[in-house]
Enzyme design. Structure first.
Site, PDB file in Angstrom:
ATOM      1  CB  THR A   1       4.307  -7.196  -5.025  1.00 14.86           C
ATOM      2  OG1 THR A   1       4.219  -8.080  -3.900  1.00 14.86           O
ATOM      3  CG2 THR A   1       3.285  -7.594  -6.070  1.00 14.86           C
TER       4      THR A   1
ATOM      5  CE  LYS B   1      -3.892 -12.154   2.387  1.00 18.54           C
ATOM      6  NZ  LYS B   1      -4.492 -10.927   1.844  1.00 18.54           N
TER       7      LYS B   1
ATOM      8  CG  ASP C   1      -3.233   2.082  10.120  1.00 21.89           C
ATOM      9  OD1 ASP C   1      -3.764   0.968   9.898  1.00 21.89           O
ATOM     10  OD2 ASP C   1      -2.227   2.225  10.837  1.00 21.89           O
ATOM     11  CB  VAL C   2      -6.903  -1.084   6.814  1.00 19.67           C
ATOM     12  CG1 VAL C   2      -6.868  -0.617   5.371  1.00 19.67           C
ATOM     13  CG2 VAL C   2      -5.738  -2.002   7.130  1.00 19.67           C
TER      14      VAL C   2
ATOM     15  CE1 TYR D   1      -0.484 -12.414   3.492  1.00 21.58           C
ATOM     16  CE2 TYR D   1      -0.181 -14.640   2.669  1.00 21.58           C
ATOM     17  CZ  TYR D   1      -0.437 -13.303   2.439  1.00 21.58           C
ATOM     18  OH  TYR D   1      -0.671 -12.862   1.157  1.00 21.58           O
TER      19      TYR D   1
HETATM   20  N1  NAP Z   1       2.452 -10.662  -3.863  1.00 19.95           N
HETATM   21  C1  NAP Z   1       1.954 -11.888  -3.749  1.00 19.95           C
HETATM   22  O1  NAP Z   1       2.591 -12.896  -4.146  1.00 19.95           O
HETATM   23  C2  NAP Z   1       0.579 -12.107  -3.165  1.00 19.95           C
HETATM   24  C3  NAP Z   1       0.051 -13.392  -3.216  1.00 19.95           C
HETATM   25  C4  NAP Z   1      -1.215 -13.616  -2.684  1.00 19.95           C
HETATM   26  C5  NAP Z   1      -1.931 -12.578  -2.122  1.00 19.95           C
HETATM   27  N2  NAP Z   1      -1.383 -11.328  -2.076  1.00 19.95           N
HETATM   28  C6  NAP Z   1      -2.166 -10.271  -1.437  1.00 19.95           C
HETATM   29  O2  NAP Z   1      -2.308  -9.182  -2.335  1.00 19.95           O
HETATM   30  C7  NAP Z   1      -2.456  -7.971  -1.588  1.00 19.95           C
HETATM   31  C8  NAP Z   1      -1.477  -6.940  -2.117  1.00 19.95           C
HETATM   32  O3  NAP Z   1      -0.159  -7.378  -1.811  1.00 19.95           O
HETATM   33  P1  NAP Z   1       1.106  -6.931  -2.666  1.00 19.95           P
HETATM   34  O4  NAP Z   1       1.811  -8.168  -3.066  1.00 19.95           O
HETATM   35  O5  NAP Z   1       0.714  -5.936  -3.655  1.00 19.95           O
HETATM   36  O6  NAP Z   1       2.004  -6.283  -1.493  1.00 19.95           O
HETATM   37  P2  NAP Z   1       2.508  -4.805  -1.212  1.00 19.95           P
HETATM   38  O7  NAP Z   1       3.163  -4.226  -2.409  1.00 19.95           O
HETATM   39  O8  NAP Z   1       3.298  -4.925   0.037  1.00 19.95           O
HETATM   40  O9  NAP Z   1       1.170  -3.974  -0.954  1.00 19.95           O
HETATM   41  C9  NAP Z   1       0.496  -4.038   0.261  1.00 19.95           C
HETATM   42  C10 NAP Z   1      -0.412  -2.827   0.337  1.00 19.95           C
HETATM   43  O10 NAP Z   1      -1.114  -2.916   1.573  1.00 19.95           O
HETATM   44  C11 NAP Z   1      -1.065  -1.636   2.185  1.00 19.95           C
HETATM   45  N3  NAP Z   1      -1.178  -1.744   3.642  1.00 19.95           N
HETATM   46  C12 NAP Z   1      -0.492  -2.547   4.481  1.00 19.95           C
HETATM   47  N4  NAP Z   1      -0.844  -2.303   5.748  1.00 19.95           N
HETATM   48  C13 NAP Z   1      -1.772  -1.310   5.708  1.00 19.95           C
HETATM   49  C14 NAP Z   1      -2.502  -0.602   6.689  1.00 19.95           C
HETATM   50  N5  NAP Z   1      -2.368  -0.865   7.993  1.00 19.95           N
HETATM   51  N6  NAP Z   1      -3.358   0.357   6.290  1.00 19.95           N
HETATM   52  C15 NAP Z   1      -3.517   0.642   4.969  1.00 19.95           C
HETATM   53  N7  NAP Z   1      -2.864   0.004   3.990  1.00 19.95           N
HETATM   54  C16 NAP Z   1      -1.992  -0.964   4.362  1.00 19.95           C
HETATM   55  C17 NAP Z   1       0.288  -1.064   1.772  1.00 19.95           C
HETATM   56  O11 NAP Z   1       0.242   0.334   1.870  1.00 19.95           O
HETATM   57  P3  NAP Z   1       1.004   1.205   3.002  1.00 19.95           P
HETATM   58  O12 NAP Z   1       2.232   0.464   3.398  1.00 19.95           O
HETATM   59  O13 NAP Z   1       1.257   2.488   2.297  1.00 19.95           O
HETATM   60  O14 NAP Z   1       0.016   1.339   4.107  1.00 19.95           O
HETATM   61  C18 NAP Z   1       0.364  -1.517   0.328  1.00 19.95           C
HETATM   62  O15 NAP Z   1      -0.274  -0.586  -0.511  1.00 19.95           O
HETATM   63  C19 NAP Z   1      -2.221  -8.359  -0.115  1.00 19.95           C
HETATM   64  O16 NAP Z   1      -3.444  -8.531   0.532  1.00 19.95           O
HETATM   65  C20 NAP Z   1      -1.494  -9.673  -0.220  1.00 19.95           C
HETATM   66  O17 NAP Z   1      -1.680 -10.473   0.946  1.00 19.95           O
HETATM   67  C21 NAP Z   1      -0.153 -11.054  -2.585  1.00 19.95           C
END
Ligand code: NAP
Length: 250
Positions: free
Chosen positions: A190, A159, A63-64, A155
């Protein structure tokens, strides 16, 4: 220049962008450590990697927001992987805030997951990379960090903070040959965005991972929009007067 990654840690590798980046790194022969809270999902990604027959995967439930565990875990992973040349910080949480909703606990969790956790991980990794005069750090920021948004206040704040932190880190370590890559995606398909009603210009996660790794391999510490067309949107957003921006449902 095209960097080759042999030993990587992906924080937030249980789903979405982090999981896809981990799969691609392994497919190119990289040994990858997969971190996140959900053991089953992490093991699922690790199984896919092992079945692919290239690279390798180790899994750690983490957990981060448990900042005190980072240094020991990092040392352990570097030993097990046999080195480290890439850290990808993809852990993130996003909550759409409703009208009249004020919730410090929820906001704090987003700030801690998206920003403080990133600082906790990138700090010892930057020190390690500076000492060995090489290495790449990739941080997943967002187009959302360009402005303070009404519907995603914590959020967008997290960021914006992450974008500034990664720039500061780059300005410290670039002179030592360390590559810090700021990634600002628009909408990527995602689990994080699954429930959003509007996802303009959304791209598949495979395309996002490809573009992110291509930017990381190019070196030169770039800050990139994913895809680049979001740069145009960012330019418009940055110059939009606040009184107009606040009327948008963003
Ligand atoms: N999807 C988009 O459109 C988008 C756009 C811009 C930026 N982003 C950024 O890209 C990154 C990845 O997002 P994603 O879209 O791939 O979403 P996602 O599928 O929900 O992945 C989020 C990841 O973060 C991990 N996480 C969350 N809380 C955590 C914690 N307390 N400790 C450890 N791990 C944690 C989750 O793992 P667990 O739940 O297993 O802990 C999961 O692996 C994020 O930073 C997001 O803000 C995404």
């Amino acid at each position: 220049m095209s960097l080759v990654f042999r030993h990587a840690i992906v924080v937030g590798a249980s789903s979405g962008i982090g999981a896809e980046i981990a799969r691609r790194l392994a497919a190119d022969g990289c040994a990858v450590a997969l971190l996140g809270r959900r053991a089953d999902e992490l093991e699922g990604v690790a199984r896919e990697i092992r079945a692919g027959g290239r690279g390798s995967a180790i899994v750690r439930v983490h957990d981060v927001t448990r900042y005190d565990t980072v240094t020991a875990l990092l040392e352990e992973l570097v030993r097990e992987l046999g080195g480290l040349d890439l850290l990808v910080y993809s852990a993130g949480a996003m909550h759409k805030t409703g009208e009249g909703e004020y919730d410090f606990a929820r906001d704090r969790l987003e700030l801690e997951t998206n920003l403080v956790g990133a600082v906790a991980w990138t700090t010892p990794v930057a020190a390690m990379f500076e000492a060995k005069r090489s290495g790449t750090i990739v941080g997943l920021s967002s187009i959302a960090g360009e402005r303070g948004r009404r519907t995603f206040p914590a959020y967008s704040t997290s960021k914006a903070g992450l974008t500034a932190w990664l720039e500061a880190l780059r300005n410290r370590v670039a002179r030592y040959g360390v590559n810090v890559v700021t990634v600002k995606p628009g909408f990527v398909d995602t689990p994080m965005t699954a429930k959003l009603e509007q996802k303009p210009m959304v791209i598949p996660v495979q395309r996002a991972a490809n573009l992110i790794l291509a930017a990381a391999r190019r070196g030169g510490s770039p800050s990139v929009f994913i895809p680049w067309t979001w740069w145009l949107v960012a330019m418009v957003l940055r110059h939009m007067p606040s009184r107009i921006f606040r009327r948008l449902d963003l």
